[in-house]
Scaffold this motif. Sequence first.
Motif, PDB file in Angstrom:
ATOM      1  N   LEU A 178     110.654  62.250  48.256  1.00  0.00           N
ATOM      2  CA  LEU A 178     111.023  62.953  47.058  1.00  0.00           C
ATOM      3  C   LEU A 178     109.798  62.817  45.860  1.00  0.00           C
ATOM      4  CD1 LEU A 178     114.543  61.722  46.227  1.00  0.00           C
ATOM      5  CD2 LEU A 178     113.712  63.996  46.197  1.00  0.00           C
ATOM      6  N   PRO A 179     109.766  64.056  45.452  1.00  0.00           N
ATOM      7  CA  PRO A 179     108.598  64.087  44.304  1.00  0.00           C
ATOM      8  C   PRO A 179     109.072  63.368  42.997  1.00  0.00           C
ATOM      9  CG  PRO A 179     109.447  66.361  44.609  1.00  0.00           C
ATOM     10  CD  PRO A 179     110.143  65.382  45.402  1.00  0.00           C
ATOM     11  N   GLU A 180     108.397  62.982  42.167  1.00  0.00           N
ATOM     12  CA  GLU A 180     108.755  62.304  40.934  1.00  0.00           C
ATOM     13  C   GLU A 180     109.085  63.404  39.920  1.00  0.00           C
ATOM     14  OE1 GLU A 180     109.212  59.049  39.817  1.00  0.00           O
ATOM     15  OE2 GLU A 180     108.530  58.805  42.005  1.00  0.00           O
ATOM     16  N   LEU A 181     109.938  63.143  39.498  1.00  0.00           N
ATOM     17  CA  LEU A 181     110.449  64.376  38.398  1.00  0.00           C
ATOM     18  C   LEU A 181     110.956  63.759  37.020  1.00  0.00           C
ATOM     19  CD1 LEU A 181     113.025  66.984  39.748  1.00  0.00           C
ATOM     20  CD2 LEU A 181     110.678  67.230  38.928  1.00  0.00           C
ATOM     21  N   ASP A 182     110.797  64.361  35.911  1.00  0.00           N
ATOM     22  CA  ASP A 182     111.286  63.779  34.557  1.00  0.00           C
ATOM     23  C   ASP A 182     112.431  64.674  34.150  1.00  0.00           C
ATOM     24  OD1 ASP A 182     108.968  62.489  34.573  1.00  0.00           O
ATOM     25  OD2 ASP A 182     107.775  64.037  33.564  1.00  0.00           O
ATOM     26  N   ASP A 183     112.618  65.775  34.607  1.00  0.00           N
ATOM     27  CA  ASP A 183     113.667  66.568  34.174  1.00  0.00           C
ATOM     28  C   ASP A 183     114.610  66.736  35.322  1.00  0.00           C
ATOM     29  OD1 ASP A 183     115.289  68.406  33.227  1.00  0.00           O
ATOM     30  OD2 ASP A 183     113.782  69.942  33.026  1.00  0.00           O
ATOM     31  N   PHE A 184     115.667  66.388  35.303  1.00  0.00           N
ATOM     32  CA  PHE A 184     116.691  66.411  36.518  1.00  0.00           C
ATOM     33  C   PHE A 184     117.746  67.395  36.423  1.00  0.00           C
ATOM     34  CE2 PHE A 184     114.986  62.272  35.944  1.00  0.00           C
ATOM     35  CZ  PHE A 184     114.282  61.887  37.263  1.00  0.00           C
ATOM     36  N   THR A 185     117.652  68.130  35.147  1.00  0.00           N
ATOM     37  CA  THR A 185     118.784  69.327  34.931  1.00  0.00           C
ATOM     38  C   THR A 185     118.565  70.262  35.700  1.00  0.00           C
ATOM     39  OG1 THR A 185     117.289  70.232  33.343  1.00  0.00           O
ATOM     40  CG2 THR A 185     118.993  68.600  32.449  1.00  0.00           C
ATOM     41  N   ARG A 235     107.860  74.629  49.948  1.00  0.00           N
ATOM     42  CA  ARG A 235     108.901  73.499  50.721  1.00  0.00           C
ATOM     43  C   ARG A 235     110.373  74.107  50.324  1.00  0.00           C
ATOM     44  NH1 ARG A 235     106.121  69.335  52.454  1.00  0.00           N
ATOM     45  NH2 ARG A 235     104.290  68.795  51.148  1.00  0.00           N
ATOM     46  N   GLU A 236     111.262  73.513  51.233  1.00  0.00           N
ATOM     47  CA  GLU A 236     112.642  73.780  50.995  1.00  0.00           C
ATOM     48  C   GLU A 236     112.970  72.654  49.806  1.00  0.00           C
ATOM     49  OE1 GLU A 236     115.694  74.573  50.635  1.00  0.00           O
ATOM     50  OE2 GLU A 236     115.897  74.928  52.737  1.00  0.00           O
ATOM     51  N   THR A 237     113.862  73.344  48.916  1.00  0.00           N
ATOM     52  CA  THR A 237     114.089  72.591  47.470  1.00  0.00           C
ATOM     53  C   THR A 237     115.447  72.104  47.640  1.00  0.00           C
ATOM     54  OG1 THR A 237     114.746  74.755  46.538  1.00  0.00           O
ATOM     55  CG2 THR A 237     112.576  73.721  45.988  1.00  0.00           C
ATOM     56  N   THR A 267     118.413  73.893  37.417  1.00  0.00           N
ATOM     57  CA  THR A 267     117.772  75.348  36.915  1.00  0.00           C
ATOM     58  C   THR A 267     118.722  76.416  36.149  1.00  0.00           C
ATOM     59  OG1 THR A 267     117.816  76.218  39.176  1.00  0.00           O
ATOM     60  CG2 THR A 267     115.836  74.889  38.476  1.00  0.00           C
ATOM     61  N   GLY A 268     120.025  75.990  36.935  1.00  0.00           N
ATOM     62  CA  GLY A 268     121.099  76.917  36.493  1.00  0.00           C
ATOM     63  C   GLY A 268     120.984  78.147  37.075  1.00  0.00           C
ATOM     64  N   THR A 269     120.079  78.776  37.800  1.00  0.00           N
ATOM     65  CA  THR A 269     119.896  79.838  38.697  1.00  0.00           C
ATOM     66  C   THR A 269     120.490  79.433  39.947  1.00  0.00           C
ATOM     67  OG1 THR A 269     117.819  79.191  39.377  1.00  0.00           O
ATOM     68  CG2 THR A 269     117.857  80.536  37.415  1.00  0.00           C
ATOM     69  N   GLY A 270     120.704  78.333  40.346  1.00  0.00           N
ATOM     70  CA  GLY A 270     121.182  77.963  41.864  1.00  0.00           C
ATOM     71  C   GLY A 270     119.871  77.309  42.363  1.00  0.00           C
ATOM     72  N   ASP A 271     118.756  77.582  41.937  1.00  0.00           N
ATOM     73  CA  ASP A 271     117.503  76.975  42.338  1.00  0.00           C
ATOM     74  C   ASP A 271     117.870  75.259  42.141  1.00  0.00           C
ATOM     75  OD1 ASP A 271     116.023  78.728  43.587  1.00  0.00           O
ATOM     76  OD2 ASP A 271     114.905  79.395  41.740  1.00  0.00           O
ATOM     77  N   PRO A 272     117.657  74.562  43.121  1.00  0.00           N
ATOM     78  CA  PRO A 272     117.861  73.016  42.915  1.00  0.00           C
ATOM     79  C   PRO A 272     116.759  72.418  41.891  1.00  0.00           C
ATOM     80  CG  PRO A 272     117.736  73.497  45.105  1.00  0.00           C
ATOM     81  CD  PRO A 272     117.244  74.862  44.479  1.00  0.00           C
ATOM     82  N   PRO A 273     117.027  71.301  41.248  1.00  0.00           N
ATOM     83  CA  PRO A 273     115.987  70.835  40.451  1.00  0.00           C
ATOM     84  C   PRO A 273     114.300  70.493  41.362  1.00  0.00           C
ATOM     85  CG  PRO A 273     118.032  69.293  40.529  1.00  0.00           C
ATOM     86  CD  PRO A 273     118.093  70.499  41.493  1.00  0.00           C
ATOM     87  N   LEU A 274     114.448  70.460  42.436  1.00  0.00           N
ATOM     88  CA  LEU A 274     113.165  70.305  43.232  1.00  0.00           C
ATOM     89  C   LEU A 274     112.318  71.615  42.774  1.00  0.00           C
ATOM     90  CD1 LEU A 274     113.662  68.395  46.677  1.00  0.00           C
ATOM     91  CD2 LEU A 274     113.131  67.517  44.346  1.00  0.00           C
ATOM     92  N   ALA A 275     112.952  72.553  42.667  1.00  0.00           N
ATOM     93  CA  ALA A 275     111.902  73.631  42.287  1.00  0.00           C
ATOM     94  C   ALA A 275     111.190  73.751  40.925  1.00  0.00           C
ATOM     95  CB  ALA A 275     112.894  74.948  42.041  1.00  0.00           C
ATOM     96  N   LYS A 276     111.627  72.652  40.415  1.00  0.00           N
ATOM     97  CA  LYS A 276     110.634  72.145  39.235  1.00  0.00           C
ATOM     98  C   LYS A 276     109.383  71.578  39.377  1.00  0.00           C
ATOM     99  CE  LYS A 276     114.417  72.112  36.024  1.00  0.00           C
ATOM    100  NZ  LYS A 276     115.277  71.246  35.164  1.00  0.00           N
ATOM    101  N   ALA A 277     109.402  70.915  40.691  1.00  0.00           N
ATOM    102  CA  ALA A 277     108.108  69.956  40.971  1.00  0.00           C
ATOM    103  C   ALA A 277     107.139  70.869  41.533  1.00  0.00           C
ATOM    104  CB  ALA A 277     108.569  69.250  42.146  1.00  0.00           C
TER     105      ALA A 277
END
Length: 975
Positions: free
Chosen positions: A554-561, A590-592, A563-573
């Motif tokens: 799992l990549p490190e993230l600071d923002d777990f909110t 990658r699959e998010t 995305t609201g568009t249906g894209d999972p938070p992993l899309a932010k990494a």
Amino acid sequence: MHAQLMHTHAQLQLLQFQPLPLHSLAFPFPTKRLRSRNFTVSTTKSSHFGLRLCDRSFSYGTCVRNSVTGGASEVEYQKPKQPVVNKPYPFHEIEPKWQRFWEENKTFRTPDDDIDTSKPKYYVLDMFPYPSGTGLHVGHPLGYTATDILARYKRMQGYNVLHPMGWDAFGLPAEQFAIQTGTHPKITTMRNINRFRSQLRSLGFSYDWDREISTTDPDYYKWTQWIFLQLLKRGLAYQAEVPVNWCPALGTVLANEEVVDGVSERGGHPVIRKPMRQWMLKITAYADRLLQDLDDLDWPESVKEMQRNWIGRSEGAELEFCVLDSDGKKRDIKIIVYTTRPDTIFGATYLVVAPEYSLLSSLVSTAQSKYVEEYKDLASRKSDLERTELQKEKTGVFTGCYARNPANGEAIPIWVADYVLGSYGTGAIMAVPAHDSRDYDFALKHGVPVHWVVSPDDKGTIESGKAFSGEGTIVNSSNEMVGLDINGLSSQNAALKVIEWAEKTGNGKRKVNYKLRDWLFARQRYWGEPIPVIFLDDTGETVPLNETELPLMLPELDDFTPTGTGDPPLAKAASWIKTRDTLSGRPATRETNTMPQWAGSCWYYLRFMDPKNSKELVDKTKERYWSPVDVYVGGAEHAVLHLLYARFWHKVLHDIGVVSTKEPFQCVINQGLILGEVQYMACRDEDGNLISADPSLGENNLEKVPEEKVMKSGDSFVLKDNPHIRLIARAYKMSKSRGNVINPDDVVSEYGADSLRLYEMFMGPLRDSKTWSTSGIEGVHRFLGRTWRLIVGSPLTNGTFKDGTLAVDEEPTVEQLRSLHKCIAKVTEEIEGTRFNTGISAMMEFLNVAYKWDKHPRSVIEAFVLLLSPYAPHIAEELWSRLGHANSLAYEPFPKANPAYLKDSTIVLPVQINGKTRGTIQVEETCTEEDAFELACRDEKLSKFLHGNPVKKRIYVPGKILNVVLDRQKTKVGV
Ligand code: ANZ
């Protein structure tokens, strides 16, 4: 007040924190401050949640807050709710001492490579917990104590025992906490795990902590991802556009079980249906095996039945209906329906297709198309549950075209209606209003004819205004033209004949259907296992990662909110999702999506067999030795999903040769629920006076009455002050809002872990729901105190106990052996039958008898201590060591009952006088002739015949009869 409190400083110890030596944590503390409810200690030593602050016999409080300020720790202790009382035995010293001993000596380490596989194995497993922020509740130790008793008992019987513990630690709560506070889920999870571990340790469970696993550990989820790749390779994982439960507020897709009445279970936010690309697992390919293999499992029948219903196998037929246009001309379209009642084919007066039926648009006539479109739109906003509710009004729209019933040749209308689901069967049905209640309601509402074709046999009756959905004898069902006559046949035979006819004439075929759907295996969340696939940027092609690339961390993230568009938070990494295909070097994304929480718990029982293996999921030899899990204990809430998913993965792993058994869990036991202490309720009238409880006024009007104000009157409870006011007594599920939650830490602090363990087992049968009772725990606590004093003696004047025990090195009497062996037999039988409560009763009975003895032979006392040890291991270890043993009792042979001492000690011996049975005496089986005669002379009835009369002869058959022949001449009349 205890002597120590008289001093200005109490010498205190922090207990229960195993890794540090106890003495290093002892420190003086002003006693005055200990008397306040909560108090804070400043210390330079680190400290942990759940620690208890104790002196030799008192617990002053439990650490509830621990913060570090400028290098020093601030630790806040909260006093237990109950007043501090004098303890009947020093469990505060004993329990941490033995927990430390077990840990330092790795007493419960299960041999790994060094295992002696000639010994039998026993794998006893708890459903591993989700480490929530609230810590353990008293429900957890119920199952855990049961499995611990079994584990300890089997070790003493010479088994290699596998009894591990771990954490099912991915999941939504840690992620939501991260969204609210910014704390990384990893940190929250680690903190919660530490708390759980220390709580479990304080209860003395004999887990092999060297095998601890967490589903969030990359060394673990590497293999969860590996299993996913195997599923993908075999076509058992696929992507599909699926309408899913989309919760805009949480920004995530929810599983069906997370949606209750149209809102999210967590937070109560609205949920809508939205099509999205998802990963699916093809559990349906295993439906038959999942069903069949249930038969050989020792599971609660109710759980097996729930799985059967969930899989929902039904046998029937697919029948073909030709579509006609509005002029009755045959069109080139066929509708295939699925039916479980082919016997009713002559009663099919219309067809229904689901609003999402694929051929619907080609069926609809121009005139009806507007109405059908409107109807489809309406239906898409309803859940399946709403649509199939029996009571709901049956809506629908005529498509404008007809179909020909292949049995009677009639043209019947085709409707679209939402009570038929697109996802089941073929999405189309033949409607038989006379014999299906949903069709009946629909036909009545929309004016479709009803044709009766089944006549009830003796058991059934036709109720007017209702469909007859039972089986019976077929009527009105013959058509020479097509060569089908089923009149007079039973429903079952008729169904067979219709299928045979359909297969012969090309009108259909036999068909088995399942309710089971494929498993939606993707979540739009951060805190889950990454799915190990990439999508090539140029073609969009899905490429699985190479096994050597696992784990995909799992990549490190600071923002777990979300995305609201249906894209999972992993899309932010951003730097993580952009990658390259290792084989071709082409850019890829990658699959998010991540895996659902169920993934990690599907196979953890296998990893416990070989938790550190970096080359394989589990070593084959180890797997063959330990499989299957012999006993699996957990809550009934897992009857379907977890147990079904785990069985599915296990079968896949079986097919690819990773596991050797067909099934993972041979025996499953569901422990009951622990309800809060009984609460007494009254109501209030308008003037605020207490009145008798009236549940019909609604739950909100019930008011709790304190127990001390309640008394029993006959079968009911009344107010002491005013017995006319009747109360209702109820036990509720423990919940914060009701304020009836019992914290196991408080119980351990007040009564000790052994008392908590013993009490949870003594409350009632393991599988039943039970209510908590403080007086109940005091009862078992007294039993342990009495056990202690019987063996060790009463406390000395300074409150301490002398070393050693009162046991004497003498041979036990036959009577003592009888009591002991009866107790052994009962305890053994009850452990084997998992009836732990009655085993405890047997030990209590033994103790009562043993209290009457003058002396307590060592051999008897030692055996009793061994019997007690699986239940109350700390006190048992302490007594065992005081009895002079240097080693733990954990591997001592469990006592065996000697049948010679189990028979009833006395028998009823008939006594004949001059050939006539005149009475009986109660004698020892081994009684001598002299003693038997003596007893007969003392017997009230027999003495009338024997007293003063000379005896000519005595014939004595031990255990059978005493025959006394009197000298007739010198005997009183009447004898
Ligand atoms: C004709 C019939 C006559 C039916 C009768 C029942 C009683 P299970 O046992 O649950 O498999 N059905 C089939 N597909 C459906 C769908 N997609 N949505 C709603 N209902 C559907 O039930 C199978 C029965 O449910 C089928 O048998 C069909 O109605 C209906 F006297 O066909 B029956």
